[in-house]
Motif scaffolding. Structure first.
Motif, PDB file in Angstrom:
ATOM      1  N   THR A 115      -5.613   3.673   8.831  1.00 19.14           N
ATOM      2  CA  THR A 115      -4.877   3.510   7.574  1.00 19.14           C
ATOM      3  C   THR A 115      -5.433   4.428   6.485  1.00 19.14           C
ATOM      4  O   THR A 115      -4.671   4.934   5.656  1.00 19.14           O
ATOM      5  CB  THR A 115      -4.877   2.039   7.097  1.00 19.14           C
ATOM      6  OG1 THR A 115      -6.231   1.576   6.998  1.00 19.14           O
ATOM      7  CG2 THR A 115      -4.081   1.148   8.036  1.00 19.14           C
ATOM      8  N   LEU A 116      -6.737   4.672   6.491  1.00 21.69           N
ATOM      9  CA  LEU A 116      -7.307   5.605   5.511  1.00 21.69           C
ATOM     10  C   LEU A 116      -6.763   7.017   5.745  1.00 21.69           C
ATOM     11  O   LEU A 116      -6.383   7.711   4.793  1.00 21.69           O
ATOM     12  CB  LEU A 116      -8.839   5.602   5.582  1.00 21.69           C
ATOM     13  CG  LEU A 116      -9.540   6.580   4.625  1.00 21.69           C
ATOM     14  CD1 LEU A 116      -9.193   6.292   3.169  1.00 21.69           C
ATOM     15  CD2 LEU A 116     -11.050   6.516   4.845  1.00 21.69           C
ATOM     16  N   MET A 117      -6.706   7.436   7.005  1.00 21.29           N
ATOM     17  CA  MET A 117      -6.166   8.766   7.311  1.00 21.29           C
ATOM     18  C   MET A 117      -4.711   8.878   6.856  1.00 21.29           C
ATOM     19  O   MET A 117      -4.323   9.889   6.258  1.00 21.29           O
ATOM     20  CB  MET A 117      -6.299   9.064   8.805  1.00 21.29           C
ATOM     21  CG  MET A 117      -7.731   9.259   9.239  1.00 21.29           C
ATOM     22  SD  MET A 117      -8.046   9.697  10.981  1.00 21.29           S
ATOM     23  CE  MET A 117      -6.600   9.256  11.869  1.00 21.29           C
ATOM     24  N   LEU A 118      -3.926   7.849   7.118  1.00 24.23           N
ATOM     25  CA  LEU A 118      -2.523   7.866   6.693  1.00 24.23           C
ATOM     26  C   LEU A 118      -2.414   7.909   5.172  1.00 24.23           C
ATOM     27  O   LEU A 118      -1.554   8.605   4.618  1.00 24.23           O
ATOM     28  CB  LEU A 118      -1.776   6.658   7.260  1.00 24.23           C
ATOM     29  CG  LEU A 118      -1.541   6.670   8.768  1.00 24.23           C
ATOM     30  CD1 LEU A 118      -1.017   5.315   9.241  1.00 24.23           C
ATOM     31  CD2 LEU A 118      -0.573   7.776   9.157  1.00 24.23           C
ATOM     32  N   HIS A 119      -3.286   7.173   4.480  1.00 25.63           N
ATOM     33  CA  HIS A 119      -3.253   7.179   3.016  1.00 25.63           C
ATOM     34  C   HIS A 119      -3.690   8.531   2.448  1.00 25.63           C
ATOM     35  O   HIS A 119      -3.171   8.964   1.412  1.00 25.63           O
ATOM     36  CB  HIS A 119      -4.107   6.042   2.446  1.00 25.63           C
ATOM     37  CG  HIS A 119      -3.377   4.749   2.382  1.00 25.63           C
ATOM     38  ND1 HIS A 119      -3.211   3.940   3.479  1.00 25.63           N
ATOM     39  CD2 HIS A 119      -2.761   4.129   1.346  1.00 25.63           C
ATOM     40  CE1 HIS A 119      -2.512   2.878   3.124  1.00 25.63           C
ATOM     41  NE2 HIS A 119      -2.225   2.964   1.839  1.00 25.63           N
ATOM     42  N   ILE A 120      -4.623   9.193   3.095  1.00 21.68           N
ATOM     43  CA  ILE A 120      -5.032  10.525   2.632  1.00 21.68           C
ATOM     44  C   ILE A 120      -3.859  11.499   2.738  1.00 21.68           C
ATOM     45  O   ILE A 120      -3.603  12.286   1.819  1.00 21.68           O
ATOM     46  CB  ILE A 120      -6.274  11.016   3.403  1.00 21.68           C
ATOM     47  CG1 ILE A 120      -7.502  10.211   2.939  1.00 21.68           C
ATOM     48  CG2 ILE A 120      -6.491  12.518   3.214  1.00 21.68           C
ATOM     49  CD1 ILE A 120      -8.754  10.447   3.767  1.00 21.68           C
ATOM     50  N   VAL A 121      -3.130  11.449   3.847  1.00 17.66           N
ATOM     51  CA  VAL A 121      -1.930  12.291   3.991  1.00 17.66           C
ATOM     52  C   VAL A 121      -0.917  11.922   2.910  1.00 17.66           C
ATOM     53  O   VAL A 121      -0.358  12.810   2.245  1.00 17.66           O
ATOM     54  CB  VAL A 121      -1.319  12.155   5.401  1.00 17.66           C
ATOM     55  CG1 VAL A 121       0.038  12.841   5.474  1.00 17.66           C
ATOM     56  CG2 VAL A 121      -2.263  12.702   6.456  1.00 17.66           C
ATOM     57  N   PHE A 122      -0.676  10.625   2.706  1.00 22.79           N
ATOM     58  CA  PHE A 122       0.243  10.168   1.665  1.00 22.79           C
ATOM     59  C   PHE A 122      -0.174  10.741   0.308  1.00 22.79           C
ATOM     60  O   PHE A 122       0.646  11.284  -0.433  1.00 22.79           O
ATOM     61  CB  PHE A 122       0.268   8.635   1.620  1.00 22.79           C
ATOM     62  CG  PHE A 122       1.077   8.073   0.482  1.00 22.79           C
ATOM     63  CD1 PHE A 122       2.447   7.883   0.614  1.00 22.79           C
ATOM     64  CD2 PHE A 122       0.477   7.724  -0.717  1.00 22.79           C
ATOM     65  CE1 PHE A 122       3.203   7.370  -0.429  1.00 22.79           C
ATOM     66  CE2 PHE A 122       1.213   7.211  -1.777  1.00 22.79           C
ATOM     67  CZ  PHE A 122       2.584   7.029  -1.632  1.00 22.79           C
ATOM     68  N   GLY A 123      -1.454  10.630  -0.023  1.00 17.28           N
ATOM     69  CA  GLY A 123      -1.940  11.097  -1.313  1.00 17.28           C
ATOM     70  C   GLY A 123      -1.808  12.595  -1.484  1.00 17.28           C
ATOM     71  O   GLY A 123      -1.429  13.081  -2.556  1.00 17.28           O
ATOM     72  N   PHE A 124      -2.120  13.346  -0.426  1.00 21.78           N
ATOM     73  CA  PHE A 124      -1.968  14.803  -0.495  1.00 21.78           C
ATOM     74  C   PHE A 124      -0.522  15.172  -0.781  1.00 21.78           C
ATOM     75  O   PHE A 124      -0.239  15.986  -1.664  1.00 21.78           O
ATOM     76  CB  PHE A 124      -2.444  15.466   0.804  1.00 21.78           C
ATOM     77  CG  PHE A 124      -2.210  16.951   0.798  1.00 21.78           C
ATOM     78  CD1 PHE A 124      -3.100  17.791   0.156  1.00 21.78           C
ATOM     79  CD2 PHE A 124      -1.095  17.488   1.414  1.00 21.78           C
ATOM     80  CE1 PHE A 124      -2.873  19.171   0.133  1.00 21.78           C
ATOM     81  CE2 PHE A 124      -0.858  18.857   1.383  1.00 21.78           C
ATOM     82  CZ  PHE A 124      -1.742  19.704   0.740  1.00 21.78           C
ATOM     83  N   VAL A 125       0.404  14.581  -0.022  1.00 16.82           N
ATOM     84  CA  VAL A 125       1.828  14.882  -0.218  1.00 16.82           C
ATOM     85  C   VAL A 125       2.282  14.426  -1.600  1.00 16.82           C
ATOM     86  O   VAL A 125       2.998  15.157  -2.298  1.00 16.82           O
ATOM     87  CB  VAL A 125       2.693  14.242   0.899  1.00 16.82           C
ATOM     88  CG1 VAL A 125       4.178  14.419   0.616  1.00 16.82           C
ATOM     89  CG2 VAL A 125       2.325  14.829   2.261  1.00 16.82           C
ATOM     90  N   LEU A 126       1.864  13.237  -2.012  1.00 14.88           N
ATOM     91  CA  LEU A 126       2.214  12.717  -3.338  1.00 14.88           C
ATOM     92  C   LEU A 126       1.813  13.714  -4.426  1.00 14.88           C
ATOM     93  O   LEU A 126       2.621  14.090  -5.280  1.00 14.88           O
ATOM     94  CB  LEU A 126       1.519  11.373  -3.557  1.00 14.88           C
ATOM     95  CG  LEU A 126       1.757  10.657  -4.889  1.00 14.88           C
ATOM     96  CD1 LEU A 126       3.184  10.138  -4.964  1.00 14.88           C
ATOM     97  CD2 LEU A 126       0.762   9.508  -5.035  1.00 14.88           C
TER      98      LEU A 126
END
Length: 146
Positions: A115-126
């Motif tokens: 979930t941390l990896m997915l959130h990092i991708v989310f944050g980068f794209v955001l």
């Protein structure tokens, strides 16, 4: 409005990764959309709708509001910092509410890492999408319209 657009795009990318993860059979017990639907005692479509509402409206708006005060020079880095905060909220509040335990402990050791990896991708794209409509103070995203 810029936060909503960035939140929607980031949520769409995150959703695609969630679907790909499910299709590959990676941690099938870690399904945030199903967790939301189960918490609401609703069908999966409601879980998806709520997932997009949270990512677009809540996180997108909150990111736009908090962005000037977030650490990190560029918007993409601020997005990652913001998303790690959102991940902490998910691990400490949402996972226990869904019955998965603190930091998803009932789902195994990989749950918080995945979930941390997915959130990092989310944050980068955001942050990167937000930067398309806002100047990047560091100029790090020179390849993108700033």
């Amino acid at each position: 409005m810029k936060g909503l657009v960035a939140g929607f795009v980031a949520t769409a990318i995150l959703s695609a990764l969630i679907v790909m993860k499910a299709m590959m059979g990676v941690m099938p017990e870690l399904n945030p959309v199903k967790m939301i639907a189960d918490m609401l005692d609703a069908p999966p479509a409601v879980g998806w709708a709520m997932h997009f509402m949270i990512g677009t409206v809540l996180w997108g708006t909150l990111f736009a509001w908090l962005n000037p005060g977030l650490p990190g020079g560029s918007h993409w880095l601020k997005g990652i910092v913001f998303a790690v905060g959102a991940w902490l909220v998910m691990m400490v509040v949402m996972m226990p509410m869904a019955g998965a335990g603190l930091f998803g402990s009932h789902l195994g050791m990989m749950a918080p890492i995945m979930t941390l990896m997915l959130h990092i991708v989310f944050g980068f794209v955001l942050g990167a999408i937000y930067a398309l409509e806002r100047p990047d103070p560091t100029g790090v995203l020179q390849g993108m319209r700033t």
